[in-house]
Enzyme design. Structure first.
Site, PDB file in Angstrom:
ATOM      1  CB  SER A  45      12.952  17.443 -29.061  1.00 11.34           C
ATOM      2  OG  SER A  45      14.004  16.634 -28.602  1.00 11.34           O
ATOM      3  CD  GLU A  46      14.254  15.490 -33.024  1.00 16.12           C
ATOM      4  OE1 GLU A  46      14.095  16.203 -34.029  1.00 16.12           O
ATOM      5  OE2 GLU A  46      14.610  15.930 -31.925  1.00 16.12           O
ATOM      6  CB  THR A  47      10.070   9.257 -31.136  1.00 15.35           C
ATOM      7  OG1 THR A  47       9.432   9.899 -30.029  1.00 15.35           O
ATOM      8  CG2 THR A  47       9.974   7.749 -30.967  1.00 15.35           C
TER       9      THR A  47
END
Length: 288
Positions: A45-47
């Protein structure tokens, strides 16, 4: 080129639960387009990308860093769980010696500190305002069908719609609800919603750890159908439930399939402390 990369499960102390984020430590400037390519490759969902602000900065000794967050499709202005993950990499893996870390982000300066076995994030607190049902009726129907809505709020700062389900429902109803978030894109006609929060008052009888409220969070508009545990959504939920419950200290549970727990404390400066635990599940290097 080699970039150290880590996967950290945030808002949990158990591997393979909570919300996973990839964290990259940037020793040198990275071409702008590579941020998105890496985030798309990691497909979480996020880096998060931590960068040194000055050439003499050091991941072990410095206390202030730049931080950006990318979903698989775009850069986002705030991500709580990936900030928790970034702080965990600096505190636990880089053995950063500072008591407080400051991240310079698109949402201003965010601070993270260690308190026992939790990392505490100092986040903005976002107010919600009453939302007219008819304006978003199609979106709500797509999300929950004919379930009873107790309250409806909108956060203009974050473009999040907060849908409180009737207090008559149990936690299991929210957990078992089958949601087709892809359908939200065609059902949302106003253009003002970029995230949908479903929330439910907690079980004060204490059957479930005494949680004050439960939630689930959907953001197909930024490429995330359902987010497992969402710090930024709790920056909205905290203000709402504090007002509803008359409490400044709360314990929340996001009941996605992976699940995660957040300790919340409203501050006197109009911000909110959100604390969680972490589990590091992967250490390695990106090579390209």
């Amino acid at each position: 080129m080699q970039i150290p990369i880590f996967t950290v499960d945030a808002f949990t102390n158990r591997s393979f639960s909570g919300n996973p984020a990839a964290v990259c430590l940037l020793e040198h400037d990275l071409n702008e387009d590579l941020h998105q390519k890496i985030a798309t490759e990691m497909n979480l969902s996020e880096t998060a990308f931590i960068r040194r602000l000055r050439s003499m900065d050091d991941f072990t000794k410095s206390s202030c860093f730049g931080l950006r967050w990318f979903t698989p499709t775009k850069e986002v202005p705030l991500c709580g769980h990936a900030t928790l993950a970034a702080a965990a990499v600096l505190f636990h893996i880089q053995k950063n010696t500072n008591s407080v870390l400051t991240f310079v982000t698109l949402s201003g300066e965010l601070k993270a500190r260690q308190v026992e076995d939790h990392i505490v994030l100092d986040l903005p607190l976002y107010l919600t305002y009453p939302q007219v049902f008819q304006e978003v009726e199609e979106l709500i129907k797509a999300a929950i069908g004919d379930m009873i809505v107790q309250d409806l709020r909108y956060s203009p700062d974050t473009k999040k719609l907060l849908v409180r389900l009737s207090d008559a429902y149990e936690r299991s109803v929210l957990e078992e609800l089958q949601v087709s978030a892809q359908n939200f894109l065609s059902a949302e006609k106003t253009g003002k919603v970029k995230g949908l929060i479903l929330t439910l008052k907690g079980d004060s009888s204490g059957k479930h750890e005494g949680y004050d409220f439960y939630s689930r969070y959907f953001a197909p508009w930024v490429g995330v159908l359902e987010d497992p545990v969402t710090g930024s959504a709790h920056a909205v939920l905290s203000s709402y439930w504090s007002e509803q419950l008359g409490k400044k200290e709360m314990l929340a549970f996001q009941c996605s399939r992976r699940g995660g727990e957040l300790k919340i404390s409203l501050r006197n400066d109009g911000r909110v402390d959100i604390a969680g635990q972490i589990a590091v599940v992967l250490k390695g290097n990106l090579t390209f």
